[in-house]
Design a protein around this motif. Sequence first.
Motif, PDB file in Angstrom:
ATOM      1  N   TYR A   1      37.218  26.960 111.885  1.00 29.40           N
ATOM      2  CA  TYR A   1      37.137  27.339 110.472  1.00 29.40           C
ATOM      3  C   TYR A   1      35.881  28.169 110.271  1.00 29.40           C
ATOM      4  O   TYR A   1      34.831  27.884 110.852  1.00 29.40           O
ATOM      5  N   ALA A   2      35.986  29.214 109.456  1.00 26.67           N
ATOM      6  CA  ALA A   2      34.829  30.054 109.133  1.00 26.67           C
ATOM      7  C   ALA A   2      34.795  30.261 107.626  1.00 26.67           C
ATOM      8  O   ALA A   2      35.267  31.281 107.115  1.00 26.67           O
ATOM      9  N   PRO A   3      34.253  29.301 106.852  1.00 25.62           N
ATOM     10  CA  PRO A   3      34.270  29.395 105.392  1.00 25.62           C
ATOM     11  C   PRO A   3      33.327  30.467 104.872  1.00 25.62           C
ATOM     12  O   PRO A   3      32.280  30.745 105.469  1.00 25.62           O
ATOM     13  N   ALA A   4      33.715  31.075 103.762  1.00 29.60           N
ATOM     14  CA  ALA A   4      32.836  32.062 103.123  1.00 29.60           C
ATOM     15  C   ALA A   4      31.610  31.380 102.528  1.00 29.60           C
ATOM     16  O   ALA A   4      30.517  31.942 102.502  1.00 29.60           O
ATOM     17  N   VAL A   5      31.795  30.145 102.061  1.00 22.56           N
ATOM     18  CA  VAL A   5      30.697  29.361 101.492  1.00 22.56           C
ATOM     19  C   VAL A   5      30.647  28.040 102.240  1.00 22.56           C
ATOM     20  O   VAL A   5      31.679  27.384 102.441  1.00 22.56           O
ATOM     21  N   ARG A   6      29.461  27.632 102.627  1.00 16.60           N
ATOM     22  CA  ARG A   6      29.325  26.403 103.404  1.00 16.60           C
ATOM     23  C   ARG A   6      29.688  25.189 102.555  1.00 16.60           C
ATOM     24  O   ARG A   6      29.318  25.086 101.398  1.00 16.60           O
ATOM     25  N   HIS A   7      30.418  24.252 103.172  1.00 20.91           N
ATOM     26  CA  HIS A   7      30.792  23.026 102.478  1.00 20.91           C
ATOM     27  C   HIS A   7      29.580  22.129 102.279  1.00 20.91           C
ATOM     28  O   HIS A   7      28.695  22.044 103.114  1.00 20.91           O
ATOM     29  N   HIS A   8      29.533  21.450 101.133  1.00 25.82           N
ATOM     30  CA  HIS A   8      28.455  20.504 100.861  1.00 25.82           C
ATOM     31  C   HIS A   8      28.989  19.078 100.854  1.00 25.82           C
ATOM     32  O   HIS A   8      28.342  18.160 100.372  1.00 25.82           O
ATOM     33  N   THR A   9      30.155  18.889 101.372  1.00 28.76           N
ATOM     34  CA  THR A   9      30.745  17.568 101.519  1.00 28.76           C
ATOM     35  C   THR A   9      30.805  17.244 103.009  1.00 28.76           C
ATOM     36  O   THR A   9      30.644  18.139 103.842  1.00 28.76           O
ATOM     37  N   PRO A  10      30.994  15.968 103.365  1.00 25.89           N
ATOM     38  CA  PRO A  10      31.018  15.611 104.797  1.00 25.89           C
ATOM     39  C   PRO A  10      32.278  16.097 105.496  1.00 25.89           C
ATOM     40  O   PRO A  10      33.142  15.321 105.901  1.00 25.89           O
ATOM     41  N   VAL A  11      32.399  17.418 105.620  1.00 24.52           N
ATOM     42  CA  VAL A  11      33.521  18.049 106.303  1.00 24.52           C
ATOM     43  C   VAL A  11      32.976  18.704 107.570  1.00 24.52           C
ATOM     44  O   VAL A  11      32.036  19.485 107.513  1.00 24.52           O
ATOM     45  N   LEU A  12      33.552  18.354 108.700  1.00 25.97           N
ATOM     46  CA  LEU A  12      33.109  18.947 109.956  1.00 25.97           C
ATOM     47  C   LEU A  12      34.163  19.924 110.463  1.00 25.97           C
ATOM     48  O   LEU A  12      35.359  19.693 110.324  1.00 25.97           O
ATOM     49  N   TYR A  13      33.680  21.015 111.065  1.00 23.24           N
ATOM     50  CA  TYR A  13      34.570  22.024 111.631  1.00 23.24           C
ATOM     51  C   TYR A  13      33.803  22.760 112.711  1.00 23.24           C
ATOM     52  O   TYR A  13      32.584  22.551 112.908  1.00 23.24           O
ATOM     53  N   ASN A  14      34.484  23.605 113.440  1.00 26.16           N
ATOM     54  CA  ASN A  14      33.864  24.409 114.485  1.00 26.16           C
ATOM     55  C   ASN A  14      34.059  25.891 114.195  1.00 26.16           C
ATOM     56  O   ASN A  14      35.151  26.314 113.795  1.00 26.16           O
ATOM     57  N   HIS A  15      33.012  26.654 114.396  1.00 20.04           N
ATOM     58  CA  HIS A  15      33.098  28.095 114.235  1.00 20.04           C
ATOM     59  C   HIS A  15      34.096  28.645 115.254  1.00 20.04           C
ATOM     60  O   HIS A  15      34.123  28.208 116.414  1.00 20.04           O
ATOM     61  N   PRO A  16      34.939  29.600 114.867  1.00 23.49           N
ATOM     62  CA  PRO A  16      35.956  30.122 115.790  1.00 23.49           C
ATOM     63  C   PRO A  16      35.415  30.636 117.122  1.00 23.49           C
ATOM     64  O   PRO A  16      36.116  30.599 118.134  1.00 23.49           O
ATOM     65  N   ASP A  17      34.174  31.102 117.150  1.00 19.63           N
ATOM     66  CA  ASP A  17      33.626  31.663 118.391  1.00 19.63           C
ATOM     67  C   ASP A  17      33.322  30.612 119.445  1.00 19.63           C
ATOM     68  O   ASP A  17      33.113  30.956 120.621  1.00 19.63           O
ATOM     69  N   VAL A  18      33.281  29.343 119.064  1.00 23.18           N
ATOM     70  CA  VAL A  18      32.908  28.308 120.032  1.00 23.18           C
ATOM     71  C   VAL A  18      33.915  28.238 121.171  1.00 23.18           C
ATOM     72  O   VAL A  18      33.547  27.998 122.325  1.00 23.18           O
ATOM     73  N   VAL A  19      35.182  28.457 120.873  1.00 24.52           N
ATOM     74  CA  VAL A  19      36.189  28.345 121.941  1.00 24.52           C
ATOM     75  C   VAL A  19      36.081  29.494 122.944  1.00 24.52           C
ATOM     76  O   VAL A  19      36.454  29.340 124.103  1.00 24.52           O
TER      77      VAL A  19
END
Length: 214
Positions: A43-61
């Motif tokens: 996931y690459a959100p335009a605005v960073r989440h301020h809730t306990p949501v975890l994701y990985n930037h697409p480039d990590v893979v």
Amino acid sequence: MIIAGDLAAPEPGHIQLLSWVFENNPQVFAGKNFLCNFEGLLYAPAVRHHTPVLYNHPDVVNVLAQNGQVTLALANNHILDLPGQFKDTIQVFRSLGISYTGASHSRDEAKRPLVIEENGKEIVIFNACWDFLLYNQKNPTNGVYVYEINERDLISTVANFHQNKPDVEIVVYLHWNFDLETLPFPLHRQLARALIDSGARIVAGTHSHCVQGG
């Protein structure tokens, strides 16, 4: 095989650090399967989440795929944070030849173990999540299923697999315990011992976000 813990790399800076680890330790990773708990979908959100949501930037893979054979364990509570990203994430994995296990669009597929090969040896990986960690998540959510730990079923499945294929190495990779617990719970130790007695070569746990004792 190299077994790591949780991986959550939501920012480009995290990708750079991960890349540095691989680039500066080629002798460690060369020719090895790399297994880790993928703590959140791509996931690459335009605005960073301020809730306990975890994701990985697409480039990590891309970094992972460039450094050998990778297996991502998806049986964790944060896979259901952004279930709408599941389909696209899986498509990226497949396009890069990245193996995954522990979550899918059906219960049967989520439960199915993954068989990989290393140095001519077959390794089967069972990946499941402690159901307590999913208590505040709908499961399934948007048709995404996470394989939840069922002690009796998991022990029986491992025992049957070992009986039918005694030469295959069995790795049980479980997402359990609470954050920052320095020791595994007694019930989890008992489960780990039962799994080893049933034929598992390795039982490894994630989610504590710290190094635990055995």
